[in-house]
Scaffold this motif. Structure first.
Motif, PDB file in Angstrom:
ATOM      1  N   THR A   1       1.070  -1.300   0.135  1.00  0.00           N
ATOM      2  CA  THR A   1       0.103   0.172   0.135  1.00  0.00           C
ATOM      3  C   THR A   1       1.021   1.427   0.005  1.00  0.00           C
ATOM      4  OG1 THR A   1      -1.800  -1.050   1.179  1.00  0.00           O
ATOM      5  CG2 THR A   1      -1.739   1.315   1.357  1.00  0.00           C
ATOM      6  N   ALA A   2       1.926   1.136   0.851  1.00  0.00           N
ATOM      7  CA  ALA A   2       2.656   2.487   1.031  1.00  0.00           C
ATOM      8  C   ALA A   2       3.533   2.714  -0.322  1.00  0.00           C
ATOM      9  CB  ALA A   2       3.877   2.262   2.007  1.00  0.00           C
ATOM     10  N   LEU A   3       3.963   1.448  -0.914  1.00  0.00           N
ATOM     11  CA  LEU A   3       4.490   1.561  -2.468  1.00  0.00           C
ATOM     12  C   LEU A   3       3.794   2.084  -3.263  1.00  0.00           C
ATOM     13  CD1 LEU A   3       6.874   1.162  -4.202  1.00  0.00           C
ATOM     14  CD2 LEU A   3       6.346  -1.364  -4.314  1.00  0.00           C
ATOM     15  N   GLY A   4       2.389   1.597  -3.520  1.00  0.00           N
ATOM     16  CA  GLY A   4       1.597   2.028  -4.343  1.00  0.00           C
ATOM     17  C   GLY A   4       1.402   3.341  -4.255  1.00  0.00           C
ATOM     18  N   ASP A   5       0.999   4.129  -2.991  1.00  0.00           N
ATOM     19  CA  ASP A   5       0.451   5.399  -2.736  1.00  0.00           C
ATOM     20  C   ASP A   5       1.654   6.204  -2.923  1.00  0.00           C
ATOM     21  OD1 ASP A   5      -1.825   4.685  -1.946  1.00  0.00           O
ATOM     22  OD2 ASP A   5      -1.589   4.751  -0.133  1.00  0.00           O
ATOM     23  N   THR A   6       3.039   5.729  -2.763  1.00  0.00           N
ATOM     24  CA  THR A   6       4.095   6.674  -3.110  1.00  0.00           C
ATOM     25  C   THR A   6       4.289   6.825  -4.690  1.00  0.00           C
ATOM     26  OG1 THR A   6       5.464   5.982  -1.160  1.00  0.00           O
ATOM     27  CG2 THR A   6       6.709   6.811  -3.024  1.00  0.00           C
ATOM     28  N   CYS A   7       4.149   5.797  -5.379  1.00  0.00           N
ATOM     29  CA  CYS A   7       4.317   5.931  -7.113  1.00  0.00           C
ATOM     30  C   CYS A   7       2.982   6.543  -7.383  1.00  0.00           C
ATOM     31  CB  CYS A   7       3.917   4.251  -7.319  1.00  0.00           C
ATOM     32  SG  CYS A   7       5.711   3.539  -6.856  1.00  0.00           S
ATOM     33  N   GLY A   8       1.886   6.533  -6.854  1.00  0.00           N
ATOM     34  CA  GLY A   8       0.889   7.303  -7.379  1.00  0.00           C
ATOM     35  C   GLY A   8       0.914   8.626  -7.100  1.00  0.00           C
ATOM     36  N   GLN A   9       1.586   9.060  -5.883  1.00  0.00           N
ATOM     37  CA  GLN A   9       1.724  10.685  -5.810  1.00  0.00           C
ATOM     38  C   GLN A   9       2.818  10.974  -6.708  1.00  0.00           C
ATOM     39  OE1 GLN A   9       1.756  12.212  -1.886  1.00  0.00           O
ATOM     40  NE2 GLN A   9       0.587  10.658  -1.176  1.00  0.00           N
TER      41      GLN A   9
ATOM     42  N   ILE B   1      10.391  12.753  -3.855  1.00  0.00           N
ATOM     43  CA  ILE B   1       9.673  11.742  -3.499  1.00  0.00           C
ATOM     44  C   ILE B   1       9.968  10.849  -1.990  1.00  0.00           C
ATOM     45  CG2 ILE B   1       9.213   9.329  -4.541  1.00  0.00           C
ATOM     46  CD1 ILE B   1      10.454  10.470  -7.029  1.00  0.00           C
ATOM     47  N   GLU B   2      11.039  11.031  -1.576  1.00  0.00           N
ATOM     48  CA  GLU B   2      11.588  10.581  -0.332  1.00  0.00           C
ATOM     49  C   GLU B   2      10.736  11.011   0.922  1.00  0.00           C
ATOM     50  OE1 GLU B   2      15.531  10.034   2.563  1.00  0.00           O
ATOM     51  OE2 GLU B   2      15.972  10.602   0.558  1.00  0.00           O
ATOM     52  N   PRO B   3      10.591  12.260   1.351  1.00  0.00           N
ATOM     53  CA  PRO B   3       9.555  12.417   2.339  1.00  0.00           C
ATOM     54  C   PRO B   3       8.208  11.985   2.114  1.00  0.00           C
ATOM     55  CG  PRO B   3      10.153  14.490   0.911  1.00  0.00           C
ATOM     56  CD  PRO B   3      11.006  13.479   0.493  1.00  0.00           C
ATOM     57  N   ILE B   4       7.739  11.864   0.743  1.00  0.00           N
ATOM     58  CA  ILE B   4       6.409  11.306   0.467  1.00  0.00           C
ATOM     59  C   ILE B   4       6.428   9.892   0.969  1.00  0.00           C
ATOM     60  CG2 ILE B   4       4.748  10.452  -1.288  1.00  0.00           C
ATOM     61  CD1 ILE B   4       5.340  12.876  -2.944  1.00  0.00           C
ATOM     62  N   ALA B   5       7.335   8.935   0.509  1.00  0.00           N
ATOM     63  CA  ALA B   5       7.604   7.527   0.595  1.00  0.00           C
ATOM     64  C   ALA B   5       7.677   7.469   2.296  1.00  0.00           C
ATOM     65  CB  ALA B   5       8.863   6.827   0.037  1.00  0.00           C
ATOM     66  N   LYS B   6       8.533   8.074   2.872  1.00  0.00           N
ATOM     67  CA  LYS B   6       8.733   7.950   4.433  1.00  0.00           C
ATOM     68  C   LYS B   6       7.540   8.375   5.332  1.00  0.00           C
ATOM     69  CE  LYS B   6      12.534   9.782   5.749  1.00  0.00           C
ATOM     70  NZ  LYS B   6      13.691  10.922   6.343  1.00  0.00           N
ATOM     71  N   GLY B   7       6.624   9.396   4.965  1.00  0.00           N
ATOM     72  CA  GLY B   7       5.289   9.396   5.444  1.00  0.00           C
ATOM     73  C   GLY B   7       4.380   8.468   5.214  1.00  0.00           C
ATOM     74  N   LEU B   8       4.475   7.734   4.015  1.00  0.00           N
ATOM     75  CA  LEU B   8       3.412   6.814   3.725  1.00  0.00           C
ATOM     76  C   LEU B   8       3.717   5.516   4.312  1.00  0.00           C
ATOM     77  CD1 LEU B   8       2.806   7.834   0.088  1.00  0.00           C
ATOM     78  CD2 LEU B   8       1.063   7.475   1.972  1.00  0.00           C
ATOM     79  N   LEU B   9       5.178   5.213   4.523  1.00  0.00           N
ATOM     80  CA  LEU B   9       5.653   4.020   4.998  1.00  0.00           C
ATOM     81  C   LEU B   9       5.342   4.087   6.727  1.00  0.00           C
ATOM     82  CD1 LEU B   9       9.163   3.438   3.681  1.00  0.00           C
ATOM     83  CD2 LEU B   9       7.244   1.910   3.430  1.00  0.00           C
ATOM     84  N   ALA B  10       5.223   5.198   7.337  1.00  0.00           N
ATOM     85  CA  ALA B  10       4.993   5.317   8.691  1.00  0.00           C
ATOM     86  C   ALA B  10       3.483   5.171   8.865  1.00  0.00           C
ATOM     87  CB  ALA B  10       5.410   6.633   9.131  1.00  0.00           C
ATOM     88  N   SER B  11       2.857   5.779   7.891  1.00  0.00           N
ATOM     89  CA  SER B  11       1.231   5.650   7.999  1.00  0.00           C
ATOM     90  C   SER B  11       0.672   4.388   7.872  1.00  0.00           C
ATOM     91  CB  SER B  11       0.571   6.738   7.319  1.00  0.00           C
ATOM     92  OG  SER B  11       0.836   6.324   6.048  1.00  0.00           O
TER      93      SER B  11
END
Length: 216
Positions: free
Chosen positions: A32-40, A87-97
């Motif tokens: 889910t985190a990977l998908g949302d990161t790529c989507g953004q 992209i990195e802060p997006i990925a970091k936030g989505l992994l945490a969430s």
């Protein structure tokens, strides 16, 4: 048509992780985190992408009508898309969430961001604007399509594995994770290529486009 959404890419990621044998309790959350990161990231790309001027055209005066007669190129990131630092802060936030909070979370976020950046860079070098956009009054008047082939899994997997290993992620599952990331990106980029169009309104001279274009 918009770029693939995070939920769509998340579905691709879940399938890729299952195919790679990644079935731990955190695998669905990571997908889910990977998908949302790529989507953004893909949405940022669609908004930032620039079609370079100079597409060959056949629009003799008068009246400056015709069509583009050759392929066009896109600018690579970071000029024409998000870089890893975006992209990195997006990925970091989505992994945490998504409750991915282990000691290697930040390294994983960085590896994901770097891999996505490189995938988009390859996309802009391998995918081109197709000829045939109508021109009237020295301006393109019809949307353009993209042609070519998005980067495939075999090209992306060693890139992903290299970034994972550089971040200290070297466990026995690292190659499988790299494969799942690569498969997800390859499938999602292929979808994006078929969806995005070049907006009309690019200025043209008799022999070539004279201004940049955007995607929609």
């Amino acid at each position: 048509m918009p770029a693939p959404s995070g939920s769509e890419i998340g579905g691709l990621a879940k399938g890729a992780m299952q195919s790679a044998g990644l079935r731990g309790e955190n695998a669905p959350d990571l997908a889910t985190a990977l998908g949302d990161t790529c989507g953004q990231a893909f949405t940022l790309f669609a908004n930032m992408a620039i079609v370079s001027p100079g597409i060959p055209a056949a629009a003799p005066p008068p009246p400056g009508a015709g069509s583009t007669a050759g392929p066009g190129m896109m600018l690579p990131p970071p000029a024409g898309g998000p870089g890893a630092s975006q992209i990195e802060p997006i990925a970091k936030g989505l992994l945490a969430s998504n409750q991915i909070n282990g000691e290697q979370r930040d390294a994983l976020a960085k590896a994901i961001a770097q891999t996505v950046e490189q995938a988009l860079l390859l996309f802009t070098t391998m995918v081109m604007v197709a000829p045939g956009m109508a021109i009237a009054g020295f301006t393109t008047t019809s949307p353009g399509s993209l042609m070519g082939a998005a980067p495939a899994k075999p090209m992306l997997q060693p890139i992903a594995l290299g970034f994972l290993q550089a971040g200290g992620i070297r466990g026995e599952n690292a190659p499988d994770l790299a494969g799942a990331m690569a498969q997800t990106l390859a499938d999602a980029l292929t979808q994006m290529m078929t969806r995005l169009k070049v907006t009309p309104g690019i200025p043209s001279s008799p022999g070539a486009t004279a201004g940049p274009g955007r995607l929609l």
